[in-house]
Write an enzyme that holds these catalytic residues in place. Sequence first.
Site, PDB file in Angstrom:
ATOM      1  N   GLY A  27       0.826  -1.214   0.000  1.00 40.60           N
ATOM      2  CA  GLY A  27       0.000   0.000   0.000  1.00 40.60           C
ATOM      3  C   GLY A  27       0.855   1.256   0.000  1.00 40.60           C
ATOM      4  O   GLY A  27       0.540   2.236  -0.687  1.00 40.60           O
TER       5      GLY A  27
ATOM      6  N   LYS B 180      -2.497 -16.343  -9.915  1.00 40.60           N
ATOM      7  CA  LYS B 180      -1.542 -15.800  -8.929  1.00 40.60           C
ATOM      8  C   LYS B 180      -1.216 -16.858  -7.880  1.00 40.60           C
ATOM      9  O   LYS B 180      -0.086 -16.965  -7.404  1.00 40.60           O
ATOM     10  CB  LYS B 180      -2.137 -14.537  -8.294  1.00 40.60           C
ATOM     11  CG  LYS B 180      -1.218 -13.828  -7.315  1.00 40.60           C
ATOM     12  CD  LYS B 180      -0.134 -13.030  -8.011  1.00 40.60           C
ATOM     13  CE  LYS B 180       1.100 -12.751  -7.187  1.00 40.60           C
ATOM     14  NZ  LYS B 180       0.963 -12.032  -5.986  1.00 40.60           N
TER      15      LYS B 180
ATOM     16  N   ASN C 245       1.858 -18.331  -5.431  1.00 42.37           N
ATOM     17  CA  ASN C 245       1.845 -18.141  -3.970  1.00 42.37           C
ATOM     18  C   ASN C 245       1.700 -19.459  -3.198  1.00 42.37           C
ATOM     19  O   ASN C 245       2.304 -19.604  -2.126  1.00 42.37           O
ATOM     20  CB  ASN C 245       0.735 -17.173  -3.555  1.00 42.37           C
ATOM     21  CG  ASN C 245       1.047 -15.743  -3.922  1.00 42.37           C
ATOM     22  OD1 ASN C 245       0.306 -15.105  -4.664  1.00 42.37           O
ATOM     23  ND2 ASN C 245       2.149 -15.192  -3.435  1.00 42.37           N
TER      24      ASN C 245
ATOM     25  N   ASN D  58       5.052 -19.609  -1.145  1.00 37.42           N
ATOM     26  CA  ASN D  58       4.796 -19.088   0.200  1.00 37.42           C
ATOM     27  C   ASN D  58       4.787 -20.242   1.202  1.00 37.42           C
ATOM     28  O   ASN D  58       5.396 -20.161   2.266  1.00 37.42           O
ATOM     29  CB  ASN D  58       3.460 -18.336   0.265  1.00 37.42           C
ATOM     30  CG  ASN D  58       3.511 -16.984  -0.429  1.00 37.42           C
ATOM     31  OD1 ASN D  58       4.270 -16.799  -1.361  1.00 37.42           O
ATOM     32  ND2 ASN D  58       2.708 -16.054   0.005  1.00 37.42           N
TER      33      ASN D  58
ATOM     34  N   SER E  50       6.796 -13.341   1.296  1.00 35.35           N
ATOM     35  CA  SER E  50       6.172 -12.522   2.339  1.00 35.35           C
ATOM     36  C   SER E  50       5.692 -13.411   3.493  1.00 35.35           C
ATOM     37  O   SER E  50       5.745 -13.012   4.660  1.00 35.35           O
ATOM     38  CB  SER E  50       5.016 -11.715   1.758  1.00 35.35           C
ATOM     39  OG  SER E  50       4.117 -12.578   1.113  1.00 35.35           O
TER      40      SER E  50
HETATM   41  N1  LIG Z   1       4.708  -6.874  -0.298  1.00 36.01           N
HETATM   42  C1  LIG Z   1       4.594  -7.378  -1.507  1.00 36.01           C
HETATM   43  O1  LIG Z   1       5.532  -7.303  -2.323  1.00 36.01           O
HETATM   44  C2  LIG Z   1       3.316  -8.022  -1.939  1.00 36.01           C
HETATM   45  C3  LIG Z   1       3.208  -8.536  -3.247  1.00 36.01           C
HETATM   46  C4  LIG Z   1       2.014  -9.089  -3.664  1.00 36.01           C
HETATM   47  C5  LIG Z   1       0.932  -9.161  -2.790  1.00 36.01           C
HETATM   48  N2  LIG Z   1       1.083  -8.696  -1.517  1.00 36.01           N
HETATM   49  C6  LIG Z   1      -0.091  -8.789  -0.643  1.00 36.01           C
HETATM   50  O2  LIG Z   1      -0.473  -7.484  -0.232  1.00 36.01           O
HETATM   51  C7  LIG Z   1      -1.090  -7.514   1.064  1.00 36.01           C
HETATM   52  C8  LIG Z   1      -0.346  -6.528   1.963  1.00 36.01           C
HETATM   53  O3  LIG Z   1       0.951  -7.028   2.162  1.00 36.01           O
HETATM   54  P1  LIG Z   1       2.191  -6.126   2.596  1.00 36.01           P
HETATM   55  O4  LIG Z   1       3.408  -6.874   2.212  1.00 36.01           O
HETATM   56  O5  LIG Z   1       2.030  -4.738   2.143  1.00 36.01           O
HETATM   57  O6  LIG Z   1       2.030  -6.173   4.178  1.00 36.01           O
HETATM   58  P2  LIG Z   1       2.574  -5.125   5.251  1.00 36.01           P
HETATM   59  O7  LIG Z   1       3.879  -4.560   4.806  1.00 36.01           O
HETATM   60  O8  LIG Z   1       2.508  -5.806   6.569  1.00 36.01           O
HETATM   61  O9  LIG Z   1       1.497  -3.950   5.183  1.00 36.01           O
HETATM   62  C9  LIG Z   1       0.259  -4.004   5.812  1.00 36.01           C
HETATM   63  C10 LIG Z   1       0.103  -2.694   6.543  1.00 36.01           C
HETATM   64  O10 LIG Z   1      -1.197  -2.648   7.124  1.00 36.01           O
HETATM   65  C11 LIG Z   1      -1.058  -1.946   8.338  1.00 36.01           C
HETATM   66  N3  LIG Z   1      -2.167  -2.197   9.258  1.00 36.01           N
HETATM   67  C12 LIG Z   1      -2.439  -3.318   9.982  1.00 36.01           C
HETATM   68  N4  LIG Z   1      -3.531  -3.130  10.744  1.00 36.01           N
HETATM   69  C13 LIG Z   1      -3.941  -1.864  10.514  1.00 36.01           C
HETATM   70  C14 LIG Z   1      -4.995  -1.077  11.020  1.00 36.01           C
HETATM   71  N5  LIG Z   1      -5.829  -1.538  11.954  1.00 36.01           N
HETATM   72  N6  LIG Z   1      -5.127   0.181  10.569  1.00 36.01           N
HETATM   73  C15 LIG Z   1      -4.255   0.691   9.661  1.00 36.01           C
HETATM   74  N7  LIG Z   1      -3.237  -0.011   9.151  1.00 36.01           N
HETATM   75  C16 LIG Z   1      -3.071  -1.264   9.572  1.00 36.01           C
HETATM   76  C17 LIG Z   1       0.227  -2.447   8.924  1.00 36.01           C
HETATM   77  O11 LIG Z   1       0.668  -1.543   9.901  1.00 36.01           O
HETATM   78  P3  LIG Z   1       1.515  -2.044  11.195  1.00 36.01           P
HETATM   79  O12 LIG Z   1       2.852  -2.417  10.636  1.00 36.01           O
HETATM   80  O13 LIG Z   1       1.500  -0.874  12.078  1.00 36.01           O
HETATM   81  O14 LIG Z   1       0.759  -3.247  11.724  1.00 36.01           O
HETATM   82  C18 LIG Z   1       1.110  -2.525   7.684  1.00 36.01           C
HETATM   83  O15 LIG Z   1       1.858  -1.354   7.502  1.00 36.01           O
HETATM   84  C19 LIG Z   1      -1.000  -8.973   1.503  1.00 36.01           C
HETATM   85  O16 LIG Z   1      -2.191  -9.647   1.193  1.00 36.01           O
HETATM   86  C20 LIG Z   1       0.153  -9.539   0.658  1.00 36.01           C
HETATM   87  O17 LIG Z   1       0.061 -10.932   0.478  1.00 36.01           O
HETATM   88  C21 LIG Z   1       2.228  -8.118  -1.071  1.00 36.01           C
HETATM   89  C1  LIG Z   2       4.892 -13.489  -6.758  1.00 35.46           C
HETATM   90  C2  LIG Z   2       5.673 -12.323  -6.188  1.00 35.46           C
HETATM   91  C3  LIG Z   2       6.867 -12.812  -5.418  1.00 35.46           C
HETATM   92  C4  LIG Z   2       6.272 -11.502  -7.276  1.00 35.46           C
HETATM   93  O1  LIG Z   2       5.591 -11.507  -8.414  1.00 35.46           O
HETATM   94  C5  LIG Z   2       4.790 -11.458  -5.315  1.00 35.46           C
HETATM   95  O2  LIG Z   2       3.782 -10.923  -6.088  1.00 35.46           O
HETATM   96  C6  LIG Z   2       4.193 -12.151  -4.122  1.00 35.46           C
HETATM   97  O3  LIG Z   2       4.906 -12.370  -3.129  1.00 35.46           O
HETATM   98  O4  LIG Z   2       2.988 -12.453  -4.148  1.00 35.46           O
END
Ligand SMILES: NC(=O)c1ccc[n+]([C@@H]2O[C@H](COP(=O)([O-])OP(=O)(O)OC[C@H]3O[C@@H](n4cnc5c(N)ncnc54)[C@H](OP(=O)(O)O)[C@@H]3O)[C@@H](O)[C@H]2O)c1
Ligand SMILES: CC(C)(CO)[C@@H](O)C(=O)[O-]
Length: 316
Positions: free
Chosen positions: A15, A192, A196, A200, A262
């Site tokens: 985000g 996807k 994963n 994962n 992740s």
């Molecule tokens: N990162 C990647 O490259 C990637 C790639 C593909 C898909 N995804 C997917 O994207 C989603 C998010 O993953 P992410 O890697 O971005 O996780 P992340 O880094 O943990 O980000 C999630 C954020 O949400 C915040 N949060 C939690 N509870 C909250 C609340 N009550 N109010 C406001 N904010 C809150 C967390 O803050 P705190 O740290 O303060 O708890 C954290 O900063 C997941 O489903 C993941 O599988 C991620």
């Molecule tokens: C698959 C991936 C590693 C990169 O495409 C990422 O999207 C993820 O962790 O879901």
Amino acid sequence: MGKRTYAIIGTGALGGFYGAKLQKAGNNVHFLLKSDYLQVKQHGLLIESKDGDFILPQVNAYNDAEKMPRCDVVVVALKTTQNHLLPQILPSVVKHDGVVLVLQNGIGIEAEISQIVSNTYILGGLCFLCSNKVSPGHIHHLDYGQIALGEYASNYLPTGITDRMREIAGDFQNAGISIELAEDLLLGRWKKLVWNIPYNGLSVILNATTDELMADIHTCQLVKQLMFEVAAGAKSTGRIIPDSFIQTMLDYTVKMTPYRTSMKIDFDECRPLEVEAIFGNSLNKAESAGVNLPQIRCLYQQLQFLNARIQNSVLT
Ligand SMILES: NC(=O)c1ccc[n+]([C@@H]2O[C@H](COP(=O)([O-])OP(=O)(O)OC[C@H]3O[C@@H](n4cnc5c(N)ncnc54)[C@H](OP(=O)(O)O)[C@@H]3O)[C@@H](O)[C@H]2O)c1
Ligand SMILES: CC(C)(CO)[C@@H](O)C(=O)[O-]
């Protein structure tokens, strides 16, 4: 219509990255945070990216969804383990006839959100992104970033490509985020999961990075078998994933910078694992269509054991 307003629900690795890119391109973006709120409110966001680092010294930061303005597009970027919070968050943030855009991994989340909001369109994005949050307000984008965007309709009936998808894709593309439009969101979600589910899951169970899983003949075989089971799951819901796609995912991972998934990062940091959204929901979909996915179920059971251990260690 003027520029769309965006709310980012969960300003973490994903985000924070996409939201910052949207703001940098001139969009009006509002960020919901939890523990990083004060740091980001005072100092903004720092994006360290393989495409070029940048700082947004000032962002619209909130620690309470009720204080956020209603936005045209509300991006769900929490970990799915926090989705129980969405009924408290979404109804006050999304505009009437606005869009909720789910950028999380997993399957079935759009259907859950359709039970929470009304008069709202729901889109899903499959994010091919490697990004980590390294400290409060500091995001490290390591690789990729493309999103496959689809629209949700009841029972995941394919919607084709809608004007809404095109408009939102336009904002992301103007922000330098590559977008592919998907005619069938459910097919996109299963595709996807071809990545994963094996990586994962096995990265946690075997304590391994992607390159280690691909370098060993046995784990490489296991990855492939799990990918074929995901394709069987997809087929149980009427979606066909060709064998060539599985080969593409294997090749993609071999070429990828060695990656700690992740789920593995969450495990190492003792945070809850996204087991239900990725594994549980896939199994439910396939099993309710009468199809068993034994290797995925075996992984799921092991991950649930580890997940329970994490929850207990956090509680004690
Ligand atoms: N990162 C990647 O490259 C990637 C790639 C593909 C898909 N995804 C997917 O994207 C989603 C998010 O993953 P992410 O890697 O971005 O996780 P992340 O880094 O943990 O980000 C999630 C954020 O949400 C915040 N949060 C939690 N509870 C909250 C609340 N009550 N109010 C406001 N904010 C809150 C967390 O803050 P705190 O740290 O303060 O708890 C954290 O900063 C997941 O489903 C993941 O599988 C991620
Ligand atoms: C698959 C991936 C590693 C990169 O495409 C990422 O999207 C993820 O962790 O879901």
